[in-house]
Motif scaffolding. Sequence first.
Motif, short mmCIF file in Angstrom:
data_model
loop_
_atom_site.label_atom_id
_atom_site.label_comp_id
_atom_site.label_asym_id
_atom_site.label_seq_id
_atom_site.Cartn_x
_atom_site.Cartn_y
_atom_site.Cartn_z
N PHE A 1 8.69 0.85 -6.43
CA PHE A 1 7.98 1.87 -5.66
C PHE A 1 6.48 1.64 -5.69
CE2 PHE A 1 11.16 4.89 -4.40
CZ PHE A 1 10.48 5.67 -3.47
N LEU A 2 5.96 1.32 -6.88
CA LEU A 2 4.52 1.12 -7.02
C LEU A 2 4.09 -0.13 -6.27
CD1 LEU A 2 4.09 1.98 -10.80
CD2 LEU A 2 3.44 3.37 -8.85
N LEU A 3 5.00 -1.13 -6.25
CA LEU A 3 4.67 -2.40 -5.61
C LEU A 3 4.51 -2.22 -4.10
CD1 LEU A 3 4.39 -5.33 -6.64
CD2 LEU A 3 6.67 -5.75 -5.76
N ILE A 4 5.43 -1.45 -3.49
CA ILE A 4 5.35 -1.23 -2.03
C ILE A 4 4.02 -0.58 -1.69
CG2 ILE A 4 6.42 -0.12 -0.03
CD1 ILE A 4 8.96 0.13 -1.57
N GLN A 5 3.57 0.34 -2.59
CA GLN A 5 2.36 1.12 -2.25
C GLN A 5 1.08 0.40 -2.66
OE1 GLN A 5 2.42 5.27 -2.82
NE2 GLN A 5 4.62 5.40 -3.09
N MET A 6 1.18 -0.82 -3.13
CA MET A 6 0.00 -1.60 -3.54
C MET A 6 -0.90 -0.81 -4.48
SD MET A 6 -1.04 -3.63 -0.08
CE MET A 6 -1.72 -2.20 0.73
N GLN B 1 -8.47 4.49 3.35
CA GLN B 1 -8.09 3.79 2.11
C GLN B 1 -6.79 4.37 1.53
OE1 GLN B 1 -11.26 3.96 -0.73
NE2 GLN B 1 -12.49 2.40 0.31
N LYS B 2 -6.70 5.71 1.50
CA LYS B 2 -5.51 6.36 0.94
C LYS B 2 -4.28 6.06 1.80
CE LYS B 2 -5.12 8.19 -2.88
NZ LYS B 2 -5.60 6.92 -3.38
N LYS B 3 -4.48 6.11 3.13
CA LYS B 3 -3.38 5.94 4.06
C LYS B 3 -2.75 4.55 3.89
CE LYS B 3 -2.56 7.87 8.60
NZ LYS B 3 -3.25 8.48 9.75
N GLU B 4 -3.63 3.55 3.68
CA GLU B 4 -3.13 2.18 3.56
C GLU B 4 -2.24 2.01 2.32
OE1 GLU B 4 -6.57 -0.29 3.50
OE2 GLU B 4 -7.08 0.17 5.58
N THR B 5 -2.55 2.75 1.24
CA THR B 5 -1.83 2.50 0.00
C THR B 5 -0.73 3.53 -0.27
OG1 THR B 5 -3.41 3.80 -1.25
CG2 THR B 5 -3.85 1.45 -1.09
N THR B 6 -0.35 4.30 0.74
CA THR B 6 0.72 5.28 0.53
C THR B 6 1.80 5.06 1.58
OG1 THR B 6 -1.03 6.82 -0.05
CG2 THR B 6 1.16 7.73 0.12
N LEU B 7 3.06 5.23 1.20
CA LEU B 7 4.15 5.11 2.17
C LEU B 7 4.00 6.22 3.21
CD1 LEU B 7 7.09 4.46 -0.29
CD2 LEU B 7 6.02 2.82 1.24
N SER B 8 4.23 5.86 4.48
CA SER B 8 3.89 6.79 5.56
C SER B 8 4.63 8.13 5.43
CB SER B 8 4.18 6.15 6.91
OG SER B 8 5.50 5.65 6.89
N PHE B 9 5.89 8.10 4.97
CA PHE B 9 6.62 9.38 4.91
C PHE B 9 6.19 10.22 3.69
CE2 PHE B 9 9.23 6.36 2.57
CZ PHE B 9 9.62 7.07 1.44
N PHE C 1 2.87 10.41 2.86
CA PHE C 1 1.44 10.71 3.01
C PHE C 1 1.23 12.10 3.61
CE2 PHE C 1 -2.53 10.43 5.52
CZ PHE C 1 -3.40 10.22 4.47
N THR C 2 0.49 12.95 2.88
CA THR C 2 0.16 14.28 3.45
C THR C 2 -1.34 14.33 3.72
OG1 THR C 2 0.16 14.97 1.15
CG2 THR C 2 1.99 15.74 2.50
N PRO C 3 -1.73 14.34 4.99
CA PRO C 3 -3.17 14.29 5.31
C PRO C 3 -3.85 15.63 5.02
CG PRO C 3 -1.89 14.50 7.31
CD PRO C 3 -0.90 14.35 6.20
N PHE C 4 -5.22 15.62 5.06
CA PHE C 4 -6.02 16.83 4.85
C PHE C 4 -6.05 17.58 6.18
CE2 PHE C 4 -10.35 18.79 4.61
CZ PHE C 4 -10.07 19.67 3.59
N LYS C 5 -5.30 18.68 6.26
CA LYS C 5 -5.07 19.37 7.55
C LYS C 5 -6.34 19.78 8.31
CE LYS C 5 -0.40 19.71 7.56
NZ LYS C 5 -0.17 19.16 6.22
#
Length: 931
Positions: free
Chosen positions: A497-502, A377-385, A387-391
């Motif tokens: 910016f907010l629009l791109i990230q839905m 869910q988080k990945k879909e709504t954040t710009l890929s560059f 997004f910092t995943p849970f290591k």
Amino acid sequence: IPVFVLAGLLVHCVFLVSIFDIYFSSPLVHGMTPQQTPLPPPAKRLVLFVADGLRADSLYELNSNDTSQAPFLRGILENNGSWGISHTRVPTESRPGHVALIAGFYEDVSAVAKGWKENPVEFDSVFNESKYTWSWGSPDILPMFAKGATGDHVYTFCYTAESEDFGAQDAAKLDMWVFDHVKSFFNSSRSNQTLFSALNEEKVVLFLHLLGIDTNGHAHRPNSREYKENIKKVDEGVKEIASMIDNFYGNDGKTAFILTSDHGMTDWGSHGAGHPSETLTPLIVWGAGVNYPQKVTSQFFEDDFLKEWKLENLKRLDVNQADIAPLMASLIGVPFPLNSVGTLPLEYLNNSAHFKAESMFTNAVQILEQFKVKMSQKKETTLSFLFTPFKPLSDSEQINFLKKTRLYIQQQKYDEAVSLCKTLINLALEGLSYYHTYDRLFLGLSIAMGFVGWTTYVILVIIKTHTNLSKTVQTNNKESTVLFYGFAFVGMIIAFFLLIQMCPWTYYVYCLLPVPVWYAVVREIPIIQDLAANLLSLQIGQSIGFLLVCTLGIEILVFSFFYRSTLTVGLLVFAGWPVITQLWVQAKTTALIWTLLCVLLAIFPLMPVVGREPNIPLVIAAGLLTLLISCFSLASLSKSENKYRNNEDLKVHFYQMLSIALSTFVVSTTHDSLKNKQGLPVLNQIISWMTLVSSSVLPLLSPTFLFQRLFSILLSLMSTYLLLSTGYEALFPLVLSGLMFVWINMEQEALQHYGLSLKPKLAVFNFAYATDITQFRQLHLDDVRRSFFFVFFIVTAFFGTGNIASVNSFDPASVYCFLTVFSPFMMGGLLVLKVVIPFVLVSCAFEAVQVTTQLSSKSLFLIVLVISDIMALHFFFLVKDYGSWLDIGTSISHYVLVMSLTIFMMLMNGLAQLLTTKRIELPRRTKHHST
């Protein structure tokens, strides 16, 4: 200025709502696949007894003659089953407690705010996963599990809501009702073939919700005979039901039994906060698939309960409340509830190591499923560059964990498999909270920007319109257009910016709010330059000193939210105020009375929180004292040159005195009657409600002369407050309003002292003619102190008799004069009224101060706004969503309090104006000749 007021209300509402979005959005995710242990379960059916409001120590401790309050259950944990303490989370209310037990997750604050009755969020539960569930008990709890269930396999049998009466003869009859209905249900199944075969299916749950203990605890306290008797009755009931069910199934040894509680209760009969007496609940499990008692020689726990309960040599297995859901699921072999975050307590299971390892693996996969859904869910709504995943749980790590565990189980290394699963569960839970709080910093900073901008703007407005510090300068149009387009451009970039990230629409509000606010600030640059020039011309020492005093004052206010005793310190400083400023020279008696009353009021914050121990004689004393004072005031008024114009005013005064006397009488008779278990007398109830209604109208009938009107307001509110009091707090409004009367006089002296205006005669001062615009003066530095006094008194009115943050652990005894049947909204409303009464007294006094010192209410109000906004910014960063849940609850209520304080003060201001200036004329029968 209406635009300004509307903007202010809007901004504050956004700030207020933001905290729930930023800190307390629902953690539930949907779309997981159910996980079930592949091996056959030990039990076919499960019986769950929940004794609402039962404390762990009340069940486990022994009486003075070493016998147990619950002999059957004591026998079970010594000979047949496993036992421990289940640690609940706060808020310790029935609804979150049952959700944790039966669905395995802790409900977040936002769900509690949506009320007890319904399902604000869809969630899965053990009942939903079972083949059939039959449940008996309270209409507040059962329907929410039936509603959330898919299909119709969850059946509920409830008594009526009216049965939950705190003033009734004995609440244990609620539990008797449940036991009797369960017995007749099983008897009827012998002649009903479809029911009989349904009962003989696998994966069946029977849920008995026993509310009597909770109701008796509220009404009589947990150390009372009634509470203990009720535990005995529940113990006998559980014994009968258990043996009846065993006989019904021909002792097939396929039934598991669990007895626990949803929350405990404090010694003074409340719950909701995080005291150990509320969060420690008993857990006793026996029957199919459950371990027998394990003898041990020594075991270490931080508390000393084992010794007190004489259970040192029986192994105590503690669990978190949400762990009980996976335990139930594992015993009867149903899928773990989808949103469960509990860890299966393996020590309760009497089964093969293989079964334990498989169950643990299922548990880990079920929690990992939630983590995966949350992450995607988080990945879909954040710009890929960005997004910092849970290591620690990247995709490769997850696969690695699962492969390793399967391998261990195949190689029969079950212990290693179990410990790997536990690590995985902990990591998945950490990851869940990581993604849940992913946007927090970013949103928090936006709101903080908005806060600072708004406060700066309000300060500028004060300086521009209410002081003569700045010379008004026209700005040239060209600059302002450039400014406007500049800020509009920034706003568009943020929105893009907010629009791109839905993002959800609320994010737009929080991120775009600072833009117009800072635009308004930057437009006033000339004033800022002016102010800077003015400040530099003053001596540096003076301005720094002033700032230091301001900061100290605000910090004292912030501290008083955490430690009530800070208020005492503040009041003692106030007591010395006439001496410090040399005011006492010109008004010795007024200053002396002021000091005395400040010291008296300073005692209240040191007293224990209200409602712990009812002390009715004190309430009666307060009533008599009020009567005494009103007699004196009547005498002095009729002596003064301001003769009563007519008898109508006398009538009103007498009626108010009568109402005080009646309230005092009602309080004493009601509490006697409840003590003798005769319920609430109907006559008393009628008088109480009539007093409540009349108290809002009576002050409007009295004359609008300053002291007469204020005294009339005090008498009316006092009669209602007496009915809502149970102890020393009945004296609080008296001392507070005494101080308020003196405050009005002191402010007059201060005015003269600073040579700001002539002293109007207070005795003949009339509220009705006080709003002549031409008399208003500009602000003076002393007015900042005036506003600070007001905020300080408001906070004192709030925390003087206890912490409002513990409204959830309120004492129902304070509303017994009005109603005894449990009704959360009615009781909540009356308690809020009790909190508001001291507020109204302070607000009316402040109204009088504004009018007599010839200030427009707006200018003082703006200063108050600045003070409370700076406080709110403190609390915004002090909000917690971790740690003991009491801290969380307190931190939220502090923030909400300060935020709503500003909104609330606007309302209070209006109410005070209405109460002080409006007058209802009664039709006169005969003509009076006014002298």
